[in-house]
Design an enzyme around this catalytic site. Structure first.
Site, short mmCIF file in Angstrom:
data_model
loop_
_atom_site.label_atom_id
_atom_site.label_comp_id
_atom_site.label_asym_id
_atom_site.label_seq_id
_atom_site.Cartn_x
_atom_site.Cartn_y
_atom_site.Cartn_z
N GLY A 1 -21.28 101.41 -90.63
CA GLY A 1 -21.02 101.07 -92.02
C GLY A 1 -20.72 102.31 -92.86
N VAL B 1 -27.02 101.95 -85.18
CA VAL B 1 -25.59 102.07 -84.91
C VAL B 1 -24.78 101.29 -85.95
CG1 VAL B 1 -23.76 101.76 -83.21
CG2 VAL B 1 -26.06 102.37 -82.46
N ASP B 2 -25.25 100.12 -86.32
CA ASP B 2 -24.58 99.34 -87.35
C ASP B 2 -24.55 100.10 -88.68
OD1 ASP B 2 -23.67 97.06 -86.03
OD2 ASP B 2 -25.59 96.04 -86.20
N VAL B 3 -25.68 100.70 -89.03
CA VAL B 3 -25.74 101.46 -90.28
C VAL B 3 -24.77 102.64 -90.24
CG1 VAL B 3 -27.22 102.87 -91.75
CG2 VAL B 3 -28.10 100.75 -90.77
N ASP C 1 -25.71 95.74 -81.82
CA ASP C 1 -26.30 97.07 -81.95
C ASP C 1 -27.13 97.46 -80.73
OD1 ASP C 1 -27.18 99.26 -84.26
OD2 ASP C 1 -28.81 98.80 -82.88
#
Length: 374
Positions: free
Chosen positions: A173, A168-170, A140
């Site tokens: 997802g 960014v990961d969220v 991220d």
């Protein structure tokens, strides 16, 4: 009530954040999610701490793994690979975020599974796609830097800043969840599965929204502006007699109401400030005027008066204060999820509210089984 994704079988090979966040969304909506983990260590985030809960469990892992069953498989072992393939052939959805090419080595990539399971929704999450950037590590922080987010975060002239969470990961997802649900709808009408490809860099670029279009449509390269907004004013953090005040003035009515509360109604008719375009062009002069007026009272006092006048304003809460606010507004932000030992873990509520089939909280994040059969 029957959950909306009841009987949906999800095989989750993902770890850390983006993939597990996506599969937790599916699990909250009723899907049966089997999380496949490595022997001994499991998901990396099982050891990412502190902080830990009272039982010594990493709170990072707990954040994105409720409502799942854990299964330990060593994909380098032929027997475990065969078990993984058996599960994949009968799954509705498979999610993985290994480096591109690794699942093919295990005989578990989309092309090898599709003939036996043509209805499979196969979601791959990578850092930079499956093309020339396939070998690049997709963390991220790296994406926030390379994807431009850090260049617009922080004070002008200061060092670039990351967001305070792995944003960014969220986002990836959430995009993965949307793609999976769209593919499931397509399958419902055609019977056909498909591949869903999500890469973190593209997710960030899409999430830059107005800052991205400033470049793509306007040829402007945005820069760091601290807490100020490139296209709206006043939309920032301002000092008061005691503490800071957040002002998010989005239209001329709100600005006129702000000026009235501040005892300076003439500012709303000043040609420099009468429109948002003018306020943006003269933001430095406007900020100086607002700072002078706001210095006469503490931030909490201004918040009360401005909120009454329907001007978006507030103070900066810490995380505890944010949960307290949500609780006071009746949003019930914390859910207590049962553990196998009879206890429970307190986690953040899924924000999706469905009147007929709301999210459910059936089980706490799983312990790591001792062997592949749990």
């Amino acid at each position: 009530m029957t959950p909306p994704l009841d009987n949906l079988r999800v095989l989750d090979f993902s770890r850390i954040l983006a993939g597990p966040f996506a599969t937790m969304q599916l699990a909250d909506l009723g899907a049966s999610v089997t999380k496949v983990e490595r022997p001994g260590r499991g998901d990396d985030t099982r050891t990412w701490g502190p902080p830990y809960d009272e039982r010594g469990q990493a709170t990072y892992f707990q954040a994105v793994n409720r409502n799942k069953n854990a299964l330990v498989l060593d994909l380098s072992d032929p027997g475990d690979r065969a078990e993984a393939r058996r599960l994949a052939v009968s799954a509705d959805v498979l999610v993985e975020n290994f480096r591109p090419g690794l699942m093919a080595e295990f005989g578990l990539d989309h092309d090898q599974l599709q003939p036996e399971n043509p209805g499979l929704i196969y979601c791959s999450i990578t850092g930079f796609g499956r093309g020339p950037g396939a070998a690049l590590p997709g963390y991220d922080l790296l994406i926030q830097a390379l994807g431009g987010l850090m260049s617009i975060t922080g004070e002008p002239g200061g060092e670039p800043q990351k967001a305070g969470v792995a944003l960014v990961d969220v986002l990836a997802g959430l995009f993965a969840t949307t793609g999976i649900l769209a593919a499931l709808h397509h399958r419902r009408t055609t019977g056909e599965g498909q591949r869903v490809d999500i890469d973190l860099l593209s997710c960030l670029l899409a999430a830059l929204v107005n800052q991205a279009s400033a470049y793509t449509s306007g040829g402007v390269v945005p820069a760091r502006m601290g807490n100020q907004h490139p296209s709206i004013a006043p939309y920032e953090l301002l000092p008061c007699a005691d503490g800071d005040l957040v002002l998010a003035v989005g239209n001329d009515r709100q600005f006129a109401a702000l000026c009235e509360v501040l005892g300076a109604p003439h500012l709303a008719t000043d040609p420099r400030f009468a429109t948002n375009t003018g306020r943006v062009r003269h933001r430095t002069v406007l900020r100086a005027e607002l700072e002078r007026l706001l210095a006469t009272r503490p931030a909490t006092g201004w918040t009360t008066a401005l909120t009454k006048a329907r001007v978006p304003a507030g103070v900066v809460n810490d995380i505890a204060g944010a949960f307290d606010l949500a609780t006071s507004l009746g949003l019930d932000p914390i859910v207590h999820v049962p553990r196998e030992d009879g206890g429970e873990v307190a986690l953040c509520r899924n924000p999706i509210k469905l009147s007929a089939t709301p999210p459910t909280y059936r089980s706490a994040p799983p312990e790591l089984p001792a062997g592949k059969d749990g």
